[in-house]
Structure formats: C-alpha cells, structure tokens
Design a protein around this motif. Structure first.
Motif, PDB file in Angstrom:
ATOM      1  N   VAL A 138       0.857  -1.189   0.000  1.00  0.00           N
ATOM      2  CA  VAL A 138       0.000   0.000   0.000  1.00  0.00           C
ATOM      3  C   VAL A 138       0.893   1.239   0.000  1.00  0.00           C
ATOM      4  CG1 VAL A 138      -1.870   1.194   1.181  1.00  0.00           C
ATOM      5  CG2 VAL A 138      -1.719  -1.301   1.279  1.00  0.00           C
ATOM      6  N   HIS A 139       0.533   2.220  -0.802  1.00  0.00           N
ATOM      7  CA  HIS A 139       1.385   3.401  -0.949  1.00  0.00           C
ATOM      8  C   HIS A 139       1.455   4.213   0.346  1.00  0.00           C
ATOM      9  CE1 HIS A 139       3.446   6.614  -3.071  1.00  0.00           C
ATOM     10  NE2 HIS A 139       2.591   7.486  -2.523  1.00  0.00           N
ATOM     11  N   HIS A 140       0.321   4.407   1.013  1.00  0.00           N
ATOM     12  CA  HIS A 140       0.289   5.209   2.233  1.00  0.00           C
ATOM     13  C   HIS A 140       0.176   4.295   3.453  1.00  0.00           C
ATOM     14  CE1 HIS A 140      -0.063   8.927  -0.026  1.00  0.00           C
ATOM     15  NE2 HIS A 140      -1.046   8.388  -0.741  1.00  0.00           N
ATOM     16  N   GLY A 141       0.974   4.604   4.453  1.00  0.00           N
ATOM     17  CA  GLY A 141       0.964   3.783   5.652  1.00  0.00           C
ATOM     18  C   GLY A 141      -0.343   3.857   6.412  1.00  0.00           C
ATOM     19  N   ASP A 142      -0.974   5.038   6.452  1.00  0.00           N
ATOM     20  CA  ASP A 142      -2.237   5.162   7.183  1.00  0.00           C
ATOM     21  C   ASP A 142      -3.346   4.364   6.507  1.00  0.00           C
ATOM     22  OD1 ASP A 142      -2.162   6.787   4.967  1.00  0.00           O
ATOM     23  OD2 ASP A 142      -3.432   8.357   5.870  1.00  0.00           O
ATOM     24  N   VAL A 143      -3.288   4.265   5.162  1.00  0.00           N
ATOM     25  CA  VAL A 143      -4.280   3.458   4.445  1.00  0.00           C
ATOM     26  C   VAL A 143      -4.093   1.986   4.786  1.00  0.00           C
ATOM     27  CG1 VAL A 143      -5.129   2.775   2.169  1.00  0.00           C
ATOM     28  CG2 VAL A 143      -4.448   5.145   2.590  1.00  0.00           C
ATOM     29  N   LYS A 144      -2.845   1.560   4.866  1.00  0.00           N
ATOM     30  CA  LYS A 144      -2.575   0.164   5.237  1.00  0.00           C
ATOM     31  C   LYS A 144      -3.097  -0.130   6.641  1.00  0.00           C
ATOM     32  CE  LYS A 144       0.694  -2.941   7.047  1.00  0.00           C
ATOM     33  NZ  LYS A 144       1.687  -2.993   8.102  1.00  0.00           N
ATOM     34  N   ASP A 145      -2.862   0.791   7.588  1.00  0.00           N
ATOM     35  CA  ASP A 145      -3.359   0.594   8.949  1.00  0.00           C
ATOM     36  C   ASP A 145      -4.891   0.548   8.976  1.00  0.00           C
ATOM     37  OD1 ASP A 145      -0.755   0.597   9.828  1.00  0.00           O
ATOM     38  OD2 ASP A 145      -0.753   2.742  10.334  1.00  0.00           O
ATOM     39  N   ARG A 146      -5.530   1.382   8.171  1.00  0.00           N
ATOM     40  CA  ARG A 146      -6.998   1.395   8.130  1.00  0.00           C
ATOM     41  C   ARG A 146      -7.535   0.092   7.546  1.00  0.00           C
ATOM     42  NH1 ARG A 146     -10.706   3.911   4.473  1.00  0.00           N
ATOM     43  NH2 ARG A 146      -8.949   4.824   3.354  1.00  0.00           N
ATOM     44  N   ILE A 147      -6.850  -0.442   6.516  1.00  0.00           N
ATOM     45  CA  ILE A 147      -7.268  -1.710   5.917  1.00  0.00           C
ATOM     46  C   ILE A 147      -7.196  -2.833   6.948  1.00  0.00           C
ATOM     47  CG2 ILE A 147      -6.599  -3.467   4.230  1.00  0.00           C
ATOM     48  CD1 ILE A 147      -5.806  -1.188   2.357  1.00  0.00           C
ATOM     49  N   LEU A 148      -6.097  -2.878   7.698  1.00  0.00           N
ATOM     50  CA  LEU A 148      -5.944  -3.927   8.710  1.00  0.00           C
ATOM     51  C   LEU A 148      -6.959  -3.755   9.844  1.00  0.00           C
ATOM     52  CD1 LEU A 148      -2.046  -4.226   8.943  1.00  0.00           C
ATOM     53  CD2 LEU A 148      -3.637  -5.744   7.766  1.00  0.00           C
ATOM     54  N   ARG A 149      -7.244  -2.509  10.179  1.00  0.00           N
ATOM     55  CA  ARG A 149      -8.207  -2.264  11.255  1.00  0.00           C
ATOM     56  C   ARG A 149      -9.610  -2.708  10.842  1.00  0.00           C
ATOM     57  NH1 ARG A 149      -7.228   2.558  11.718  1.00  0.00           N
ATOM     58  NH2 ARG A 149      -9.007   3.507  10.617  1.00  0.00           N
ATOM     59  N   ILE A 150     -10.006  -2.373   9.616  1.00  0.00           N
ATOM     60  CA  ILE A 150     -11.334  -2.769   9.139  1.00  0.00           C
ATOM     61  C   ILE A 150     -11.428  -4.288   9.019  1.00  0.00           C
ATOM     62  CG2 ILE A 150     -12.923  -2.638   7.178  1.00  0.00           C
ATOM     63  CD1 ILE A 150     -11.888   0.185   6.663  1.00  0.00           C
ATOM     64  N   SER A 151     -10.351  -4.919   8.504  1.00  0.00           N
ATOM     65  CA  SER A 151     -10.387  -6.375   8.335  1.00  0.00           C
ATOM     66  C   SER A 151     -10.448  -7.090   9.680  1.00  0.00           C
ATOM     67  CB  SER A 151      -9.160  -6.839   7.548  1.00  0.00           C
ATOM     68  OG  SER A 151      -7.964  -6.541   8.265  1.00  0.00           O
ATOM     69  N   SER A 152      -9.827  -6.481  10.709  1.00  0.00           N
ATOM     70  CA  SER A 152      -9.880  -7.115  12.030  1.00  0.00           C
ATOM     71  C   SER A 152     -11.253  -6.935  12.685  1.00  0.00           C
ATOM     72  CB  SER A 152      -8.790  -6.531  12.931  1.00  0.00           C
ATOM     73  OG  SER A 152      -9.022  -5.144  13.153  1.00  0.00           O
ATOM     74  N   GLN A 153     -11.953  -5.855  12.309  1.00  0.00           N
ATOM     75  CA  GLN A 153     -13.279  -5.615  12.876  1.00  0.00           C
ATOM     76  C   GLN A 153     -14.320  -6.565  12.286  1.00  0.00           C
ATOM     77  OE1 GLN A 153     -13.976  -1.459  12.116  1.00  0.00           O
ATOM     78  NE2 GLN A 153     -12.608  -0.766  13.781  1.00  0.00           N
ATOM     79  N   LYS A 154     -14.093  -6.972  11.048  1.00  0.00           N
ATOM     80  CA  LYS A 154     -15.022  -7.900  10.420  1.00  0.00           C
ATOM     81  C   LYS A 154     -14.618  -9.328  10.764  1.00  0.00           C
ATOM     82  CE  LYS A 154     -16.435  -4.978   6.563  1.00  0.00           C
ATOM     83  NZ  LYS A 154     -16.678  -4.921   5.106  1.00  0.00           N
ATOM     84  N   LYS A 155     -15.575 -10.131  11.099  1.00  0.00           N
ATOM     85  CA  LYS A 155     -15.274 -11.506  11.475  1.00  0.00           C
ATOM     86  C   LYS A 155     -14.865 -12.333  10.265  1.00  0.00           C
ATOM     87  CE  LYS A 155     -18.347 -11.510  15.474  1.00  0.00           C
ATOM     88  NZ  LYS A 155     -19.506 -12.172  16.149  1.00  0.00           N
ATOM     89  N   GLN A 156     -15.535 -12.118   9.159  1.00  0.00           N
ATOM     90  CA  GLN A 156     -15.231 -12.877   7.956  1.00  0.00           C
ATOM     91  C   GLN A 156     -15.195 -11.941   6.759  1.00  0.00           C
ATOM     92  OE1 GLN A 156     -18.136 -16.006   7.642  1.00  0.00           O
ATOM     93  NE2 GLN A 156     -17.140 -17.284   9.189  1.00  0.00           N
ATOM     94  N   LEU A 157     -14.275 -12.252   5.827  1.00  0.00           N
ATOM     95  CA  LEU A 157     -14.123 -11.455   4.614  1.00  0.00           C
ATOM     96  C   LEU A 157     -14.338 -12.368   3.414  1.00  0.00           C
ATOM     97  CD1 LEU A 157     -10.919  -9.450   5.613  1.00  0.00           C
ATOM     98  CD2 LEU A 157     -13.284  -8.641   5.690  1.00  0.00           C
ATOM     99  N   PHE A 158     -15.126 -11.864   2.444  1.00  0.00           N
ATOM    100  CA  PHE A 158     -15.448 -12.678   1.283  1.00  0.00           C
ATOM    101  C   PHE A 158     -15.160 -11.891   0.010  1.00  0.00           C
ATOM    102  CE2 PHE A 158     -18.004 -14.435   4.670  1.00  0.00           C
ATOM    103  CZ  PHE A 158     -17.896 -15.803   4.481  1.00  0.00           C
ATOM    104  N   TYR A 159     -14.739 -12.656  -1.014  1.00  0.00           N
ATOM    105  CA  TYR A 159     -14.598 -12.086  -2.351  1.00  0.00           C
ATOM    106  C   TYR A 159     -15.271 -13.056  -3.318  1.00  0.00           C
ATOM    107  CZ  TYR A 159     -12.658 -10.382  -6.719  1.00  0.00           C
ATOM    108  OH  TYR A 159     -12.529  -9.892  -8.000  1.00  0.00           O
ATOM    109  N   LYS A 160     -16.296 -12.559  -3.986  1.00  0.00           N
ATOM    110  CA  LYS A 160     -17.084 -13.387  -4.892  1.00  0.00           C
ATOM    111  C   LYS A 160     -17.595 -14.635  -4.170  1.00  0.00           C
ATOM    112  CE  LYS A 160     -16.040 -10.611  -8.314  1.00  0.00           C
ATOM    113  NZ  LYS A 160     -17.020  -9.622  -8.823  1.00  0.00           N
ATOM    114  N   GLU A 161     -18.090 -14.406  -2.956  1.00  0.00           N
ATOM    115  CA  GLU A 161     -18.688 -15.450  -2.131  1.00  0.00           C
ATOM    116  C   GLU A 161     -17.677 -16.502  -1.668  1.00  0.00           C
ATOM    117  OE1 GLU A 161     -21.952 -17.109  -4.239  1.00  0.00           O
ATOM    118  OE2 GLU A 161     -23.136 -15.257  -4.210  1.00  0.00           O
ATOM    119  N   LYS A 162     -16.396 -16.171  -1.735  1.00  0.00           N
ATOM    120  CA  LYS A 162     -15.368 -17.074  -1.216  1.00  0.00           C
ATOM    121  C   LYS A 162     -14.583 -16.353  -0.134  1.00  0.00           C
ATOM    122  CE  LYS A 162     -14.785 -20.172  -5.133  1.00  0.00           C
ATOM    123  NZ  LYS A 162     -13.811 -20.826  -6.033  1.00  0.00           N
TER     124      LYS A 162
END
Length: 216
Positions: free
Chosen positions: A187-211
């Motif tokens: 990720v180009h910006h460090g704060d964006v990377k931290d936000r991505i990790l924070r959001i992914s940790s808040q969600k219990k499960q992550l899906f892409y195209k139902e996988k």
C-alpha cells in the motif's frame, strides 16, 4: 843359435800368467757401460711416464675447468633467479598488503550496506499485506489493479486504495485443486494500510465473490 834358443825358451818359461788385476779394468768398463745404459733407459722411461702423467694432469685440469665453468654459469643463473624471486616476492607482499587493506575496507562497507539493505527491506515490508484465498488467474494481466479493486470490494471502502505493487507470491504456480498462491500487496500510504488492517480485524469474515479470504 843354441844360446838364443835357450834364452828364448828361458824367457818363455819365466813369463807369469795374467792375474785378476790385469782383467779388472776390462770388467769395470763393461759395468759402467751397462750402468749408463740402464740409467739412459730409466731416464727414457721416466720421461715417458712424466709426459703421460703431465698429459693426464692437463686433461684432468681441462675437465675441472669445464666443470667449474659450468657450475659457475649455473650458479650465476640460479643467483639471478633467486634475485628475481626475491624481487617478485617483495612486490607480491606489497600487493597482498594493499589487497588486505582493500578487503578490510570492502568488508566494512559490505557490512554497512547489508545493514542498510535489511533496514530498507524491513521498512519496505511495513506497508505490505497478504491477501489469501483468491483463485489463480482472476487477476488476468494486471494484478495491481485487480488487488486495488478487490480491496475496495472486500472491505467496502469508499475509494480505491493506491497500491505500489500487487502480485502473486514467487512460489510455483499450483496445479488444479491446490491452494492458490497469496497476493503480496504494498500500500502506498501507511495510514491506508493501517486502516485496511483495522477494518479487516473488525469484520469476522471477509469474502470475495462469495469465497472467504484472509488478510495478514
């Protein structure tokens, strides 16, 4: 006549036979001649032996002279070679000392560069994330753009994040049915990377195209 005859016979009868003293001079002369002849023969033999001995001594001296000359020539060549080797050894010694100094300096520089590379590698990995679980081939020919769109869709982001890189790991491509390789995303910006990790940790499960997908 009778008297003369008588006197003559008387004189013949009165003559004494020759003694050893009368024969001695003749024997002494022969002895001297024999001695002189022997001396001359001995002198001739001595001259012959002396000439042969002189010739042999001259031959030996010539051989010794030739041998000594050869040894002197070989010694001169060896001396020159030794001098050349000593000079070469001195030059190589100076070269080796210079190389040792250069090697020590280069070793110090390599250690410094290695530390810098490790630091840069660590810094470059600080903004890296891994996306696991997306099937092989979905990215087609533009994996970085695909990863940016996948991040926006998976995390419900308002804007598409700016990425420096996005590609599959360098492991061999798996066969059908095997686990797909993860994406390595920077990720180009460090704060964006931290936000991505924070959001992914808040969600219990992550899906892409139902996988289901994972972030690390």
């Amino acid at each position: 006549m009778a008297n003369r005859t008588h006197k003559s016979s008387t004189s013949k009868k009165g003559a004494s036979p020759p003694t050893e003293d009368d024969a001695a001079p003749l024997n002494s002369s022969e002895s001297v001649e024999k001695i002189m002849s022997a001396i001359e023969l001995l002198g001739t033999k001595m001259d012959t032996q002396t000439a042969a001995l002189s010739q042999e001594i001259a031959s030996i001296r010539q051989e010794l002279h030739t041998t000594v000359s050869s040894l002197q020539s070989a010694n001169s060549q060896n001396t020159k070679r030794i001098d050349d080797l000593e000079q070469s050894a001195t030059e190589w010694s100076s070269t080796v000392m210079t190389l040792e100094t250069t090697v020590k300096r280069l070793q110090s520089e390599v250690c410094g560069l290695t530390e810098k590379c490790l630091d840069l590698e660590s810094r470059s990995r600080r903004q890296n994330i891994r996306l696991i679980g997306i099937e092989e081939g979905k990215e087609e020919n533009n994996p970085r753009q695909f990863c940016a769109a996948a991040l926006k869709e998976i995390l419900d982001l308002e804007d598409t994040p700016r990425l420096d890189r996005g590609h599959r790991s360098l492991a061999p491509k798996p066969r059908d049915g095997e686990r797909p390789r993860p994406f390595i995303i920077r990720v180009h910006h460090g704060d964006v990377k931290d936000r991505i990790l924070r959001i992914s940790s808040q969600k219990k499960q992550l899906f892409y195209k139902e996988k289901r997908t994972l972030w690390t």
